[in-house]
Design an enzyme around this catalytic site. Sequence first.
Site, short mmCIF file in Angstrom:
data_model
loop_
_atom_site.label_atom_id
_atom_site.label_comp_id
_atom_site.label_asym_id
_atom_site.label_seq_id
_atom_site.Cartn_x
_atom_site.Cartn_y
_atom_site.Cartn_z
N ASN A 192 0.79 -1.24 0.00
CA ASN A 192 0.00 0.00 0.00
C ASN A 192 0.82 1.29 0.00
OD1 ASN A 192 0.73 -0.51 2.63
ND2 ASN A 192 -1.19 0.18 3.53
N GLU A 212 5.65 -4.22 11.73
CA GLU A 212 4.49 -3.32 11.73
C GLU A 212 3.39 -4.06 10.98
OE1 GLU A 212 4.07 -0.69 13.39
OE2 GLU A 212 6.11 -0.25 13.99
N CYS A 218 -2.99 0.92 6.88
CA CYS A 218 -2.91 0.19 8.16
C CYS A 218 -3.65 0.96 9.24
CB CYS A 218 -1.46 -0.04 8.53
SG CYS A 218 -0.47 1.46 8.57
P1 NAP Z 1 1.44 -9.00 3.19
O1 NAP Z 1 0.65 -9.87 2.30
O2 NAP Z 1 1.73 -9.48 4.56
O3 NAP Z 1 2.81 -8.70 2.40
C1 NAP Z 1 3.77 -7.83 2.94
C2 NAP Z 1 5.10 -8.14 2.34
O4 NAP Z 1 5.52 -9.45 2.73
C3 NAP Z 1 5.11 -8.17 0.80
O5 NAP Z 1 6.32 -7.61 0.37
C4 NAP Z 1 5.08 -9.64 0.50
O6 NAP Z 1 5.62 -9.97 -0.76
C5 NAP Z 1 5.95 -10.18 1.60
N1 NAP Z 1 5.82 -11.61 1.87
C6 NAP Z 1 4.79 -12.43 1.60
N2 NAP Z 1 5.07 -13.69 2.03
C7 NAP Z 1 6.29 -13.64 2.60
C8 NAP Z 1 7.12 -14.59 3.24
N3 NAP Z 1 6.76 -15.85 3.41
N4 NAP Z 1 8.31 -14.18 3.71
C9 NAP Z 1 8.70 -12.89 3.57
N5 NAP Z 1 7.96 -11.95 2.97
C10 NAP Z 1 6.77 -12.31 2.50
O7 NAP Z 1 0.74 -7.57 3.34
P2 NAP Z 1 0.15 -6.64 2.22
O8 NAP Z 1 -1.09 -7.26 1.68
O9 NAP Z 1 1.22 -6.24 1.27
O10 NAP Z 1 -0.22 -5.34 3.06
C11 NAP Z 1 -1.43 -5.23 3.76
C12 NAP Z 1 -1.22 -5.48 5.24
O11 NAP Z 1 -0.16 -4.68 5.69
C13 NAP Z 1 -2.43 -5.09 6.05
O12 NAP Z 1 -2.66 -6.06 7.04
C14 NAP Z 1 -2.00 -3.77 6.69
O13 NAP Z 1 -2.67 -3.47 7.90
C15 NAP Z 1 -0.56 -4.01 6.89
N6 NAP Z 1 0.16 -2.75 6.99
C16 NAP Z 1 0.66 -2.41 8.21
C17 NAP Z 1 1.33 -1.21 8.37
C18 NAP Z 1 1.89 -0.81 9.71
O14 NAP Z 1 2.75 0.04 9.73
N7 NAP Z 1 1.45 -1.39 10.80
C19 NAP Z 1 1.49 -0.35 7.29
C20 NAP Z 1 0.96 -0.72 6.06
C21 NAP Z 1 0.30 -1.94 5.93
P3 NAP Z 1 4.65 -10.36 -2.00
O15 NAP Z 1 3.89 -9.13 -2.31
O16 NAP Z 1 5.58 -10.78 -3.04
O17 NAP Z 1 3.75 -11.46 -1.51
#
Ligand code: NAP
Length: 565
Positions: free
Chosen positions: A238, A333, A367
């Site tokens: 995002n 995070e 988030c």
């Molecule tokens: P996500 O599916 O958890 O993916 C995050 C990152 O992890 C991506 O770069 C993804 O790569 C990678 N990833 C996936 N599987 C992995 C593995 N087994 N090992 C290492 N890395 C891996 O999250 P998202 O859909 O991108 O983002 C949405 C989530 O992020 C929501 O839950 C949101 O609340 C949270 N978020 C939190 C914050 C905060 O600061 N607290 C800020 C923004 C977003 P790929 O894309 O290649 O799968």
Amino acid sequence: MVITDTVFLLRSLVVRESAVLLFCSVRGMWQSRGGSIKWRWKFSLGDKHGTRSCGPNTVWFGMFLCSSSMAGQGFFKDIIDGEVFKYYADGEWKVSTSGKSVGIINPSTLKTQYKVQACTQEEVNKAVESAQAAQKLWAKTPLWKRAEALHRFAGILKDQKNPIAECLVKEIAKPQKDAVTEVVRSGDLISYSAEEGIRILAEGKFLVSDSFPGNGRNKYCLASKIPLGVVLAIPPFNYPVNLAVSKIAPALIAGNALILKPPTQGAVSCLHMVHCLHMAGFPKGLVAAITGKGSEIGDLMTMHPGINCISFTGGDTGISISRKAGMIPLQMELGGKDCCLVLEDADLELAANNVIKGGYSYSGQRCTAVKVICVMESVAEELVTKIVEKMSKLKVGMPEDNCDITPVVSQSSANFIQGLVEDAQTKGAKFHQEWKREGNLIWPVLIDHVTPDMRIAWEEPFGPVIPVIRIKTVEEGIHHCNANNFALQGCVFTKDINKAILISDAMESGTIQINAAPARGPDHFPFQGLRDSGIGSQGITNSIHMMTKTKSTVINLPSESYTMG
Ligand code: NAP
């Protein structure tokens, strides 16, 4: 009526209907027809001539693209090989030996927009080795020179805001204006990190031994901050640029090397950002950007013995990474279910405006979006009426047209949101708008009279869908906030500051905003989640501290020494 007549020589104009890149001379005029203003233009390319018309948004978008180089072209031409973007390691743009690529689907068109390299285990190993070697030299580079390089990076990034924003529009459907803002904010974050690093890392601590019982003053301790080694940065889709640089800049100023694993949706924006870093002249190997699906190369990277720290932002994946990672510092995070608590004495206009901005901007894919409203029954009707009225003004459509609500990132995400909505529907929630979805585009809805048996009361939709729980007591709202596994942020609306402080203390989340929607930023504020929302704390200052370790040197004197003694 002809409003104006101008001659433009456009280097390129991307027209929405045809998406054809033209090198042509264009003569056009603004016309008002049937109440709407249209740009009517004639073009000539060789012996081909024609007339077309389009709306102002298309013209602005075309001009915005023309104002600088475009994605994968000009300044960025070295980062692409045919139609596949390269990965970055050893200070060079490379094609993976895997011969495979990963497609990135445009959330608006549902078609493959870009392709990136699917890197191999061997390429990960090589990048880590190079990073380890480069880090040793980087740690010996004077702090002011490290800061200088970061300032150069920030400047180039801001100069290239348009092509990078173009990628954000196409691969994560971020409204164009917000996409530009993300890049500019990232440049500011890099510069601030450089400055903050200079202040933090210039200082150490000097301790003397005689304060601890049984000791005389014969030991002097010099404590200073040292880098950790190689930091692995994994941002989410995002804010792929901003949440990548929020890890890169603190890591580099502190003397670390960095391996970036970009999110698949957002990878091309990240690669463009990394090219700006490359052009700023950092040492070879110090930074690498390894592309591929997280599910395929993620474990390899997070469990790699050469990685000394992981800074991850994303969803539940972070919980499994933290279970698998070795004995290294983690900055996690993760998700949120930020609760907006509205009291009887709240300024309801202010609360409603904040729900709109905090809950629906970027289609709720933040988030810190407002993800559940707990409102006192006595003011619920009035608040809901205000929110519904403001929601009717939200523009739903494509990111190129700067709409408020744009397609969510993927079909699976849209399906997940729909599942939460259907669950609430079958369990008797009241909908203030009709449920409407076309592809990944979801019209915003406010779901009222939500009860704790509904999934939407607890789960994070990451879409333009907000549940309302009507509460009889403030304690009920606090309890709902604290009973969730997520605990990122929350907010409370009341005119009574004393009540607000007590409620903030009682809400067990990483940050509570008083009279404003949850938000990450300004970027130097501490930012953290409790429970399943995270480990450690971000924000520029905290990230620099987190990406260093304390090292002490103790001078043992032959005899006790007291100044002025
Ligand atoms: P996500 O599916 O958890 O993916 C995050 C990152 O992890 C991506 O770069 C993804 O790569 C990678 N990833 C996936 N599987 C992995 C593995 N087994 N090992 C290492 N890395 C891996 O999250 P998202 O859909 O991108 O983002 C949405 C989530 O992020 C929501 O839950 C949101 O609340 C949270 N978020 C939190 C914050 C905060 O600061 N607290 C800020 C923004 C977003 P790929 O894309 O290649 O799968």
